[in-house]
Design a protein around this motif. Structure first.
Motif, mmCIF file in Angstrom:
data_model
loop_
_atom_site.group_PDB
_atom_site.id
_atom_site.type_symbol
_atom_site.label_atom_id
_atom_site.label_comp_id
_atom_site.label_asym_id
_atom_site.label_seq_id
_atom_site.Cartn_x
_atom_site.Cartn_y
_atom_site.Cartn_z
ATOM 1 N N VAL A 174 41.897 -12.896 36.956
ATOM 2 C CA VAL A 174 41.580 -12.402 35.616
ATOM 3 C C VAL A 174 42.596 -12.972 34.632
ATOM 4 O O VAL A 174 43.799 -12.875 34.851
ATOM 5 N N GLY A 175 42.116 -13.560 33.550
ATOM 6 C CA GLY A 175 43.002 -14.134 32.544
ATOM 7 C C GLY A 175 43.432 -13.125 31.493
ATOM 8 O O GLY A 175 42.656 -12.245 31.114
ATOM 9 N N ARG A 176 44.684 -13.211 31.065
ATOM 10 C CA ARG A 176 45.219 -12.449 29.927
ATOM 11 C C ARG A 176 44.842 -10.973 29.977
ATOM 12 O O ARG A 176 44.163 -10.458 29.093
ATOM 13 N N ASN A 177 45.318 -10.263 31.008
ATOM 14 C CA ASN A 177 44.925 -8.864 31.195
ATOM 15 C C ASN A 177 46.054 -7.876 30.909
ATOM 16 O O ASN A 177 45.935 -6.701 31.233
ATOM 17 N N TYR A 178 47.166 -8.355 30.343
ATOM 18 C CA TYR A 178 48.203 -7.483 29.795
ATOM 19 C C TYR A 178 48.406 -7.897 28.342
ATOM 20 O O TYR A 178 48.508 -9.095 28.035
ATOM 21 N N ALA A 179 48.488 -6.914 27.433
ATOM 22 C CA ALA A 179 48.539 -7.225 26.006
ATOM 23 C C ALA A 179 49.741 -8.088 25.649
ATOM 24 O O ALA A 179 49.608 -9.068 24.898
ATOM 25 N N GLU A 180 50.929 -7.760 26.166
ATOM 26 C CA GLU A 180 52.115 -8.511 25.775
ATOM 27 C C GLU A 180 52.076 -9.947 26.302
ATOM 28 O O GLU A 180 52.581 -10.869 25.654
ATOM 29 N N HIS A 181 51.483 -10.147 27.484
ATOM 30 C CA HIS A 181 51.342 -11.521 27.980
ATOM 31 C C HIS A 181 50.355 -12.298 27.106
ATOM 32 O O HIS A 181 50.578 -13.482 26.804
ATOM 33 N N ALA A 182 49.262 -11.638 26.696
ATOM 34 C CA ALA A 182 48.311 -12.310 25.803
ATOM 35 C C ALA A 182 49.012 -12.765 24.531
ATOM 36 O O ALA A 182 48.816 -13.886 24.055
ATOM 37 N N ARG A 183 49.870 -11.899 23.988
ATOM 38 C CA ARG A 183 50.586 -12.254 22.753
ATOM 39 C C ARG A 183 51.549 -13.410 22.984
ATOM 40 O O ARG A 183 51.659 -14.306 22.137
ATOM 41 N N GLU A 184 52.279 -13.383 24.134
ATOM 42 C CA GLU A 184 53.244 -14.457 24.347
ATOM 43 C C GLU A 184 52.557 -15.803 24.577
ATOM 44 O O GLU A 184 53.171 -16.854 24.394
ATOM 45 N N MET A 185 51.265 -15.758 24.949
ATOM 46 C CA MET A 185 50.509 -16.994 25.103
ATOM 47 C C MET A 185 49.732 -17.360 23.826
ATOM 48 O O MET A 185 48.939 -18.292 23.810
ATOM 49 N N GLY A 186 49.940 -16.569 22.755
ATOM 50 C CA GLY A 186 49.350 -16.897 21.466
ATOM 51 C C GLY A 186 47.946 -16.390 21.257
ATOM 52 O O GLY A 186 47.189 -16.963 20.468
ATOM 53 N N HIS A 187 47.582 -15.270 21.938
ATOM 54 C CA HIS A 187 46.213 -14.759 21.841
ATOM 55 C C HIS A 187 46.209 -13.299 21.424
ATOM 56 O O HIS A 187 47.183 -12.573 21.611
ATOM 57 N N ASP A 188 45.079 -12.862 20.872
ATOM 58 C CA ASP A 188 44.876 -11.478 20.465
ATOM 59 C C ASP A 188 44.522 -10.660 21.704
ATOM 60 O O ASP A 188 43.590 -11.000 22.432
ATOM 61 N N PRO A 189 45.257 -9.547 21.963
ATOM 62 C CA PRO A 189 45.012 -8.791 23.194
ATOM 63 C C PRO A 189 43.912 -7.743 23.093
ATOM 64 O O PRO A 189 43.822 -6.853 23.937
ATOM 65 N N ASP A 190 43.089 -7.772 22.059
ATOM 66 C CA ASP A 190 42.000 -6.801 21.987
ATOM 67 C C ASP A 190 41.115 -6.901 23.221
ATOM 68 O O ASP A 190 41.074 -7.931 23.899
ATOM 69 N N ARG A 191 40.355 -5.812 23.499
ATOM 70 C CA ARG A 191 39.571 -5.746 24.725
ATOM 71 C C ARG A 191 38.293 -6.583 24.619
ATOM 72 O O ARG A 191 37.182 -6.070 24.606
ATOM 73 N N GLU A 192 38.497 -7.913 24.544
ATOM 74 C CA GLU A 192 37.360 -8.796 24.721
ATOM 75 C C GLU A 192 36.935 -8.690 26.182
ATOM 76 O O GLU A 192 37.697 -8.230 27.027
ATOM 77 N N LEU A 193 35.711 -9.095 26.485
ATOM 78 C CA LEU A 193 35.266 -9.051 27.869
ATOM 79 C C LEU A 193 36.214 -9.863 28.747
ATOM 80 O O LEU A 193 36.699 -10.919 28.334
ATOM 81 N N PRO A 194 36.509 -9.385 29.949
ATOM 82 C CA PRO A 194 37.408 -10.153 30.821
ATOM 83 C C PRO A 194 36.802 -11.504 31.173
ATOM 84 O O PRO A 194 35.578 -11.665 31.208
ATOM 85 N N PHE A 195 37.681 -12.479 31.412
ATOM 86 C CA PHE A 195 37.224 -13.788 31.861
ATOM 87 C C PHE A 195 37.993 -14.166 33.114
ATOM 88 O O PHE A 195 39.055 -13.605 33.407
ATOM 89 N N TYR A 196 37.453 -15.118 33.869
ATOM 90 C CA TYR A 196 37.947 -15.394 35.213
ATOM 91 C C TYR A 196 38.095 -16.897 35.451
ATOM 92 O O TYR A 196 37.390 -17.705 34.867
#
Length: 227
Positions: free
Chosen positions: A30-52
């Protein structure tokens, strides 16, 4: 039955706490499934559908074994994760029933050739060579699901004894039952499938000689040395 024209591939297994061996079929991540990791990778951590994305089964490195530093990269990163082992397959699994499909859990590392992944992102290409390379999935010993609560517990990674990643499973954007239910609508899950559930913040580069030691409260540990 027709005779095999080449030798059959060896079945990849990981050890279980009771001395058994769990056969690995597929590895979903599962990609980008912790909010702070999403932010450190430059992405918005809102609950978009999970991707794999996926890793081949033979990328597994058994707990305690060395991991060779991969070719074609100068930026190998660690990603500490909870790994879910599917014991009973199914399609369109209801979220309320999802945990009944789990055989057990282990600690794992989604090792990443970050430079190759970033190049693929910029070009709009798949991540396969950044994520699914040889020896990219060090895994700990599997523990049975009974008594494990995948909704809470400290998750931590140390490199050479220094804490690099620390968080709690309660910070998963998509919970384990939600992931299983969602993924089972995309593919039919089967016994032997593993799901790596995402990494918290703190991902960083490692070098040859570094010792990685991860732990998940109530689940166990994973350890490897980069060589």
């Amino acid at each position: 039955m027709a005779e095999l024209v080449i030798p059959a591939p060896e079945q990849v297994t990981i050890p279980t706490r009771d001395g058994g061996a769990f056969p690995v079929r597929r590895i979903f991540c599962v990609g980008r499934n912790y909010a702070e990791h999403a932010r450190e990778m430059g992405h918005d951590p809102d609950r978009e559908l999970p991707f794999y994305f996926t890793k081949p089964a033979d990328t597994v490195v058994l707990n305690g074994a060395d991991m060779p530093y991969p070719t074609a990269t100068k930026d190998l990163h660690h990603e500490m994760e909870l790994v879910v082992a599917i014991g009973t397959g199914g399609s369109d699994i209801a979220e309320a029933d999802a945990l009944t499909h789990v055989w057990g859990y282990c600690a794992g590392l989604d090792m990443t050739r970050r430079d190759l992944q970033n190049e693929a992102k910029k070009a709009g290409r798949p991540w396969d060579m950044g994520k699914g390379f040889d020896h990219s999935a060090p895994l700990g010993v599997l523990v049975p699901a009974q008594g494990v609560d995948p909704s809470r517990g400290r998750i931590e990674l140390k490199v050479n004894g220094q804490v690099r990643q620390t968080s709690d499973l309660g910070k998963l954007i998509w919970s384990v039952p939600e992931i299983i239910a969602n993924l089972s609508r995309l593919v039919a899950l089967a016994p032997g499938d593993l799901i790596m559930t995402g990494t918290p913040e703190g991902v960083a580069a490692v070098q040859r000689g570094d010792v990685l030691e991860g732990m998940i409260e109530g689940v166990g540990e994973v350890r490897t040395r980069i060589v």
